[in-house]
Enzyme design. Structure first.
Site, PDB file in Angstrom:
ATOM      1  N   ASN A   1       0.861  -1.181   0.000  1.00  0.00           N
ATOM      2  CA  ASN A   1       0.000   0.000   0.000  1.00  0.00           C
ATOM      3  C   ASN A   1       0.899   1.233   0.000  1.00  0.00           C
ATOM      4  O   ASN A   1       1.465   1.587   1.031  1.00  0.00           O
ATOM      5  CB  ASN A   1      -0.897  -0.031   1.256  1.00  0.00           C
TER       6      ASN A   1
ATOM      7  N   LYS B   1       0.112   4.262  -0.415  1.00  0.00           N
ATOM      8  CA  LYS B   1      -0.592   5.429   0.146  1.00  0.00           C
ATOM      9  C   LYS B   1      -0.398   6.665  -0.746  1.00  0.00           C
ATOM     10  O   LYS B   1      -0.244   6.514  -1.948  1.00  0.00           O
ATOM     11  CB  LYS B   1      -0.145   5.671   1.592  1.00  0.00           C
TER      12      LYS B   1
ATOM     13  N   HIS C   1      -9.649   0.884   5.148  1.00  0.00           N
ATOM     14  CA  HIS C   1      -8.348   1.089   5.794  1.00  0.00           C
ATOM     15  C   HIS C   1      -8.540   2.052   6.975  1.00  0.00           C
ATOM     16  O   HIS C   1      -9.342   2.992   6.887  1.00  0.00           O
ATOM     17  CB  HIS C   1      -7.353   1.658   4.785  1.00  0.00           C
TER      18      HIS C   1
ATOM     19  N   GLU D   1      -6.903   4.475   7.991  1.00  0.00           N
ATOM     20  CA  GLU D   1      -6.702   5.895   7.675  1.00  0.00           C
ATOM     21  C   GLU D   1      -7.957   6.494   7.041  1.00  0.00           C
ATOM     22  O   GLU D   1      -8.245   7.677   7.212  1.00  0.00           O
ATOM     23  CB  GLU D   1      -5.464   6.053   6.769  1.00  0.00           C
TER      24      GLU D   1
ATOM     25  N   GLU E   1      -5.419  -5.438  10.693  1.00  0.00           N
ATOM     26  CA  GLU E   1      -4.425  -4.387  10.885  1.00  0.00           C
ATOM     27  C   GLU E   1      -4.731  -3.635  12.178  1.00  0.00           C
ATOM     28  O   GLU E   1      -5.547  -2.692  12.163  1.00  0.00           O
ATOM     29  CB  GLU E   1      -4.476  -3.407   9.717  1.00  0.00           C
TER      30      GLU E   1
ATOM     31  N   GLY F   1       2.292   1.932  11.134  1.00  0.00           N
ATOM     32  CA  GLY F   1       3.261   3.028  11.080  1.00  0.00           C
ATOM     33  C   GLY F   1       3.916   3.361  12.410  1.00  0.00           C
ATOM     34  O   GLY F   1       4.494   4.445  12.558  1.00  0.00           O
TER      35      GLY F   1
ATOM     36  N   SER G   1       3.359  -2.362  10.499  1.00  0.00           N
ATOM     37  CA  SER G   1       4.801  -2.267  10.795  1.00  0.00           C
ATOM     38  C   SER G   1       5.611  -3.488  10.359  1.00  0.00           C
ATOM     39  O   SER G   1       6.535  -3.902  11.046  1.00  0.00           O
ATOM     40  CB  SER G   1       5.007  -1.969  12.281  1.00  0.00           C
TER      41      SER G   1
ATOM     42  N   GLY H   1       2.736  -1.364   4.423  1.00  0.00           N
ATOM     43  CA  GLY H   1       2.623   0.067   4.135  1.00  0.00           C
ATOM     44  C   GLY H   1       3.979   0.666   3.855  1.00  0.00           C
ATOM     45  O   GLY H   1       4.557   0.461   2.779  1.00  0.00           O
TER      46      GLY H   1
HETATM   47  C1  PEP Z   1      -0.965   0.026   6.339  1.00  0.00           C
HETATM   48  O1  PEP Z   1      -1.138   1.243   6.364  1.00  0.00           O
HETATM   49  O2  PEP Z   1      -1.808  -0.734   5.811  1.00  0.00           O
HETATM   50  C2  PEP Z   1       0.235  -0.512   6.943  1.00  0.00           C
HETATM   51  C3  PEP Z   1       0.305  -1.791   7.149  1.00  0.00           C
HETATM   52  O3  PEP Z   1       1.194   0.423   7.228  1.00  0.00           O
HETATM   53  P1  PEP Z   1       2.636   0.155   7.849  1.00  0.00           P
HETATM   54  O4  PEP Z   1       3.212  -1.062   7.176  1.00  0.00           O
HETATM   55  O5  PEP Z   1       3.412   1.384   7.534  1.00  0.00           O
HETATM   56  O6  PEP Z   1       2.445  -0.058   9.312  1.00  0.00           O
END
Ligand code: PEP
Length: 243
Positions: A10, A12, A89, A91, A161, A167, A203, A224
């Protein structure tokens, strides 16, 4: 036995047009097949078409077509060979106030066009601390998937998630992830009588992927920030898909 796990990147709202060629060049020699899915910013999707991976869109309209300024429909995504869409998601839930009901309408449009839906669910840190994780997950899943047939639901994948892991560099233990994935699979079976694939996201890095990949009931990973670095993302793909 050959692993069938998938990896989704992703990207973003990152990258400028002139940065994409170099990113794609690094990934082009990988044997990704259909098990790596990249989700760039919608405006850049055409740059990613026809490469050695599948394509996903990060968000999809809850409406079919017409006067919805700024929206992108499932039909439009499909028309440029997008086969997946992320829905729900955290966000989008946090910054755009998407509710489980709105998410269900997005899923409805996506399934109508036979897009594969990646429904993201997860608890916040407060909900985790208050031991509400399972209750929250059950509500998110029940409301978003209510009213679809078993056949339609075969095009749905769930990404677990935890919001507090996105993040932040914080990752649940393998045991915790495995329990929660087991819970999600069981709840989907109980509510809708279908088997669902469940991914983990939050993460994930090139350093912790080998450890996370040991989780037996995980069907893949949603990545991400690490997917923004093609070299690191390639390492993740190697561990999960091509090894
Ligand atoms: C995400 O936003 O779906 C995600 C998994 O982000 P990150 O890997 O940065 O934690």
């Amino acid at each position: 036995m050959e692993s069938k796990k998938i990896v989704i990147g992703n990207l973003k709202m990152n990258f400028l047009a002139q940065e994409i060629t170099a990113y794609l060049k690094k990934l082009e020699k990988m044997d990704c097949g259909k098990r790596v899915i990249l989700c760039p910013s919608t405006i850049y999707l055409p740059y990613f078409v026809g490469k050695n991976f599948e394509l996903g869109i990060q968000n999809i309209s809850a409406f079919e077509s017409g006067a919805y300024t700024g929206e992108v429909s499932a039909q439009q995504a499909k028309s440029i060979r997008v086969h997946y869409c992320l829905v729900g998601h955290s966000e989008r839930r946090i910054h755009f106030q998407e509710t489980d009901e709105m998410i269900r309408e997005k899923i409805r449009q996506a399934l109508k066009e036979k897009l594969k839906v990646v429904l993201c669910v997860g608890e916040t840190e407060t909900e985790k601390d208050e031991l509400k994780t399972y209750k929250v997950l059950k509500k998110q899943i029940r409301t978003a998937l209510r009213s679809f047939s078993g056949k339609e639901l075969s095009d749905v994948i769930i990404a677990y998630e935890p919001v507090w892991a996105i993040g932040t560099g914080k990752v649940p233990s393998n045991t915790e992830i495995s329990y929660t994935i087991g819970f999600i699979k069981a709840i989907v079976k109980e509510l809708f009588d279908v088997e669902v694939a469940v991914l983990y996201g939050g993460s994930i890095t090139e350093k912790n992927i080998a450890q996370l990949n040991k989780i037996e009931n995980v069907d893949g990973f949603l990545v991400g920030s690490t997917s923004l670095n093609a070299d690191k993302f390639k390492k993740i793909i190697e561990v999960v898909v091509t090894q």
